[in-house]
Design an enzyme around this catalytic site. Structure first.
Site, mmCIF file in Angstrom:
data_model
loop_
_atom_site.group_PDB
_atom_site.id
_atom_site.type_symbol
_atom_site.label_atom_id
_atom_site.label_comp_id
_atom_site.label_asym_id
_atom_site.label_seq_id
_atom_site.Cartn_x
_atom_site.Cartn_y
_atom_site.Cartn_z
ATOM 1 C CG HIS A 54 36.504 37.063 60.563
ATOM 2 N ND1 HIS A 54 36.801 35.734 60.337
ATOM 3 C CD2 HIS A 54 35.826 37.482 59.468
ATOM 4 C CE1 HIS A 54 36.331 35.376 59.146
ATOM 5 N NE2 HIS A 54 35.726 36.423 58.599
ATOM 6 C CD GLN A 111 33.832 36.055 54.199
ATOM 7 O OE1 GLN A 111 34.742 35.694 54.931
ATOM 8 N NE2 GLN A 111 34.008 36.216 52.890
ATOM 9 C CE1 TYR A 145 34.734 38.418 50.438
ATOM 10 C CE2 TYR A 145 34.053 39.905 52.191
ATOM 11 C CZ TYR A 145 34.990 39.059 51.640
ATOM 12 O OH TYR A 145 36.170 38.843 52.284
ATOM 13 C CG HIS A 184 32.618 39.787 57.376
ATOM 14 N ND1 HIS A 184 33.374 40.460 56.452
ATOM 15 C CD2 HIS A 184 33.197 38.575 57.513
ATOM 16 C CE1 HIS A 184 34.368 39.691 56.057
ATOM 17 N NE2 HIS A 184 34.280 38.533 56.687
#
Length: 132
Positions: free
Chosen positions: A62, A129, A125, A64
């Site tokens: 994924h 990850q 945040y 971000h």
């Protein structure tokens, strides 16, 4: 505390978004150079769209992004251009992606506005990850 704003010809704005999107079937294909090339392609696309990337992390399955988008252009158009362009180029440059999945990205994505939350918390945040 003064909020930093941007402006175009018609609008003064501060529109920051946390966006997450995944490869089809959440396959961990963003590895072995694909991740580095994807970063370049996202930066290139965002430069063309006048979108500011505040933070970016590419994980194997994924992506971000924390970015600021002109409200007259819109977050949906920005994400659509990023995913469309990166898919086309990555599948040309890394032919093994074509055999692993029918299309690079899922049609969906997560987006959240970053309003009153301190930007530093969201950035941290996304940074963290890699440690999860």
């Amino acid at each position: 505390m003064f909020m930093k704003c941007k402006s175009n010809n018609n609008v003064t704005y501060s529109c920051k978004y946390h966006v997450v999107f995944c490869p089809k079937y959440r396959r961990p294909v963003l590895v072995d150079g694909v991740d580095d090339r994807l970063k370049e392609l996202i930066k290139e696309t965002c430069d063309q769209l006048n979108v500011e990337i505040i933070e970016m992390k590419i994980m194997p399955d994924h992506v971000h992004l924390l970015m600021e988008v002109d409200p007259q252009y819109g977050i949906h158009k920005a994400v659509k251009r990023i995913k469309g362009y990166s898919s086309r180029v990555l599948r040309q440059e890394f032919p093994w992606l074509k055999s692993r999945i029918p299309s690079l990205w899922t049609n969906s994505y997560f987006v959240s506005t970053v309003g009153d939350a301190p930007l530093s918390v969201i950035k941290q945040y996304i940074e963290d990850q890699k440690n999860v």
